[in-house]
Scaffold this active site. Sequence first.
Site, PDB file in Angstrom:
ATOM      1  N   ASP A   7       0.871  -1.173   0.000  1.00  0.00           N
ATOM      2  CA  ASP A   7       0.000   0.000   0.000  1.00  0.00           C
ATOM      3  C   ASP A   7       0.914   1.231   0.000  1.00  0.00           C
ATOM      4  O   ASP A   7       2.131   1.120  -0.189  1.00  0.00           O
ATOM      5  CB  ASP A   7      -0.986  -0.027   1.177  1.00  0.00           C
ATOM      6  CG  ASP A   7      -0.308   0.137   2.537  1.00  0.00           C
ATOM      7  OD1 ASP A   7       0.941   0.198   2.599  1.00  0.00           O
ATOM      8  OD2 ASP A   7      -1.034   0.198   3.557  1.00  0.00           O
ATOM      9  N   CYS A  64       3.184  -3.345   3.980  1.00  0.00           N
ATOM     10  CA  CYS A  64       2.281  -2.265   4.384  1.00  0.00           C
ATOM     11  C   CYS A  64       2.920  -1.603   5.599  1.00  0.00           C
ATOM     12  O   CYS A  64       4.113  -1.798   5.849  1.00  0.00           O
ATOM     13  CB  CYS A  64       0.857  -2.760   4.637  1.00  0.00           C
ATOM     14  SG  CYS A  64       0.613  -3.816   6.073  1.00  0.00           S
ATOM     15  N   GLY A  65       2.164  -0.830   6.336  1.00  0.00           N
ATOM     16  CA  GLY A  65       2.767  -0.133   7.474  1.00  0.00           C
ATOM     17  C   GLY A  65       3.293  -1.092   8.514  1.00  0.00           C
ATOM     18  O   GLY A  65       4.424  -0.970   9.000  1.00  0.00           O
ATOM     19  N   THR A  66       2.463  -2.053   8.883  1.00  0.00           N
ATOM     20  CA  THR A  66       2.847  -3.031   9.909  1.00  0.00           C
ATOM     21  C   THR A  66       3.204  -4.399   9.337  1.00  0.00           C
ATOM     22  O   THR A  66       3.777  -5.233  10.043  1.00  0.00           O
ATOM     23  CB  THR A  66       1.668  -3.259  10.879  1.00  0.00           C
ATOM     24  OG1 THR A  66       0.548  -3.736  10.103  1.00  0.00           O
ATOM     25  CG2 THR A  66       1.291  -1.981  11.612  1.00  0.00           C
ATOM     26  N   GLY A  67       2.793  -4.663   8.122  1.00  0.00           N
ATOM     27  CA  GLY A  67       2.932  -6.014   7.550  1.00  0.00           C
ATOM     28  C   GLY A  67       1.824  -6.941   8.029  1.00  0.00           C
ATOM     29  O   GLY A  67       1.820  -8.129   7.693  1.00  0.00           O
ATOM     30  N   GLY A  69      -1.932  -6.080   8.161  1.00  0.00           N
ATOM     31  CA  GLY A  69      -3.185  -6.024   7.403  1.00  0.00           C
ATOM     32  C   GLY A  69      -3.059  -6.680   6.036  1.00  0.00           C
ATOM     33  O   GLY A  69      -3.951  -7.442   5.607  1.00  0.00           O
ATOM     34  N   HIS A  97       9.506 -24.548   8.365  1.00  0.00           N
ATOM     35  CA  HIS A  97       8.419 -25.287   9.018  1.00  0.00           C
ATOM     36  C   HIS A  97       7.039 -25.028   8.422  1.00  0.00           C
ATOM     37  O   HIS A  97       6.188 -25.915   8.471  1.00  0.00           O
ATOM     38  CB  HIS A  97       8.386 -24.941  10.516  1.00  0.00           C
ATOM     39  CG  HIS A  97       9.519 -25.556  11.278  1.00  0.00           C
ATOM     40  ND1 HIS A  97       9.570 -25.569  12.658  1.00  0.00           N
ATOM     41  CD2 HIS A  97      10.659 -26.184  10.864  1.00  0.00           C
ATOM     42  CE1 HIS A  97      10.686 -26.181  13.048  1.00  0.00           C
ATOM     43  NE2 HIS A  97      11.370 -26.544  11.983  1.00  0.00           N
ATOM     44  N   ARG A 131       7.535 -34.099   9.045  1.00  0.00           N
ATOM     45  CA  ARG A 131       6.396 -33.837   9.936  1.00  0.00           C
ATOM     46  C   ARG A 131       5.796 -32.455   9.677  1.00  0.00           C
ATOM     47  O   ARG A 131       4.597 -32.234   9.925  1.00  0.00           O
ATOM     48  CB  ARG A 131       6.818 -33.976  11.399  1.00  0.00           C
ATOM     49  CG  ARG A 131       7.800 -32.932  11.889  1.00  0.00           C
ATOM     50  CD  ARG A 131       8.259 -33.228  13.311  1.00  0.00           C
ATOM     51  NE  ARG A 131       9.095 -32.179  13.875  1.00  0.00           N
ATOM     52  CZ  ARG A 131      10.391 -32.018  13.583  1.00  0.00           C
ATOM     53  NH1 ARG A 131      11.002 -32.832  12.746  1.00  0.00           N
ATOM     54  NH2 ARG A 131      11.086 -31.042  14.150  1.00  0.00           N
ATOM     55  N   HIS A 132       6.604 -31.547   9.167  1.00  0.00           N
ATOM     56  CA  HIS A 132       6.089 -30.200   8.886  1.00  0.00           C
ATOM     57  C   HIS A 132       5.128 -30.209   7.700  1.00  0.00           C
ATOM     58  O   HIS A 132       4.202 -29.405   7.648  1.00  0.00           O
ATOM     59  CB  HIS A 132       7.250 -29.234   8.658  1.00  0.00           C
ATOM     60  CG  HIS A 132       8.193 -29.179   9.815  1.00  0.00           C
ATOM     61  ND1 HIS A 132       7.809 -28.734  11.050  1.00  0.00           N
ATOM     62  CD2 HIS A 132       9.478 -29.599   9.938  1.00  0.00           C
ATOM     63  CE1 HIS A 132       8.830 -28.838  11.889  1.00  0.00           C
ATOM     64  NE2 HIS A 132       9.844 -29.375  11.237  1.00  0.00           N
TER      65      HIS A 132
HETATM   66  C1  RB5 Z   1      -2.115   2.344   6.576  1.00  0.00           C
HETATM   67  O1  RB5 Z   1      -2.248   3.500   7.327  1.00  0.00           O
HETATM   68  C2  RB5 Z   1      -1.905   1.167   7.491  1.00  0.00           C
HETATM   69  O2  RB5 Z   1      -3.064   0.893   8.214  1.00  0.00           O
HETATM   70  C3  RB5 Z   1      -1.480  -0.055   6.700  1.00  0.00           C
HETATM   71  O3  RB5 Z   1      -0.312   0.235   5.981  1.00  0.00           O
HETATM   72  C4  RB5 Z   1      -1.154  -1.291   7.490  1.00  0.00           C
HETATM   73  O4  RB5 Z   1      -0.274  -1.032   8.530  1.00  0.00           O
HETATM   74  C5  RB5 Z   1      -2.310  -2.116   7.930  1.00  0.00           C
HETATM   75  O5  RB5 Z   1      -2.164  -3.184   8.531  1.00  0.00           O
END
Ligand code: RB5
Length: 146
Positions: A7, A64-67, A69, A97, A131-132
């Site tokens: 994103d 994305c911002g956090t990876g 979403g 694994h 096993r994995h």
């Molecule tokens: C965008 O602001 C942010 O919500 C998106 O990049 C991400 O972090 C969502 O999980």
Amino acid sequence: MIAIASDHAGLELKKEIAAYLDGQGLEYKDFGTYTPESCDYPIYGAAAARAVASGECDRGILVCGTGIGIALAANKIKGIRCATCGDCFSAEMTRRHNDANMIALGARVIGGGLALKIVEIFLNTPFEGGRHARRVGLIMDLENES
Ligand code: RB5
């Protein structure tokens, strides 16, 4: 062929990853977004995930911002095992694994140097099988629950 997508929050790190893949001589297809305007990460995560699930691409890398979403969205596509990774050990183990076929990175969580190392590990670590494989099979069976 490697699918990449992000994103707006992940756009710059995705560009760094694309440059790394270029440097390694690895082919990739960018499923967007292509501009810094605010956008909705599920659209791009799902587009890359569909390409991996269909076999058009072998692996996928999402940002994305956090990876988080974008990984949640990718994992809704049948056949996808996408792990959010913020460290090298997790990247290695999700290949060994979980046979992860996609990873997701948080551009607001980790720096470019660590992100590229995680990508390198993701692309070069084999699945251990044994096993994995049974456990991964059990995960995939969950897709058939109604
Ligand atoms: C965008 O602001 C942010 O919500 C998106 O990049 C991400 O972090 C969502 O999980």
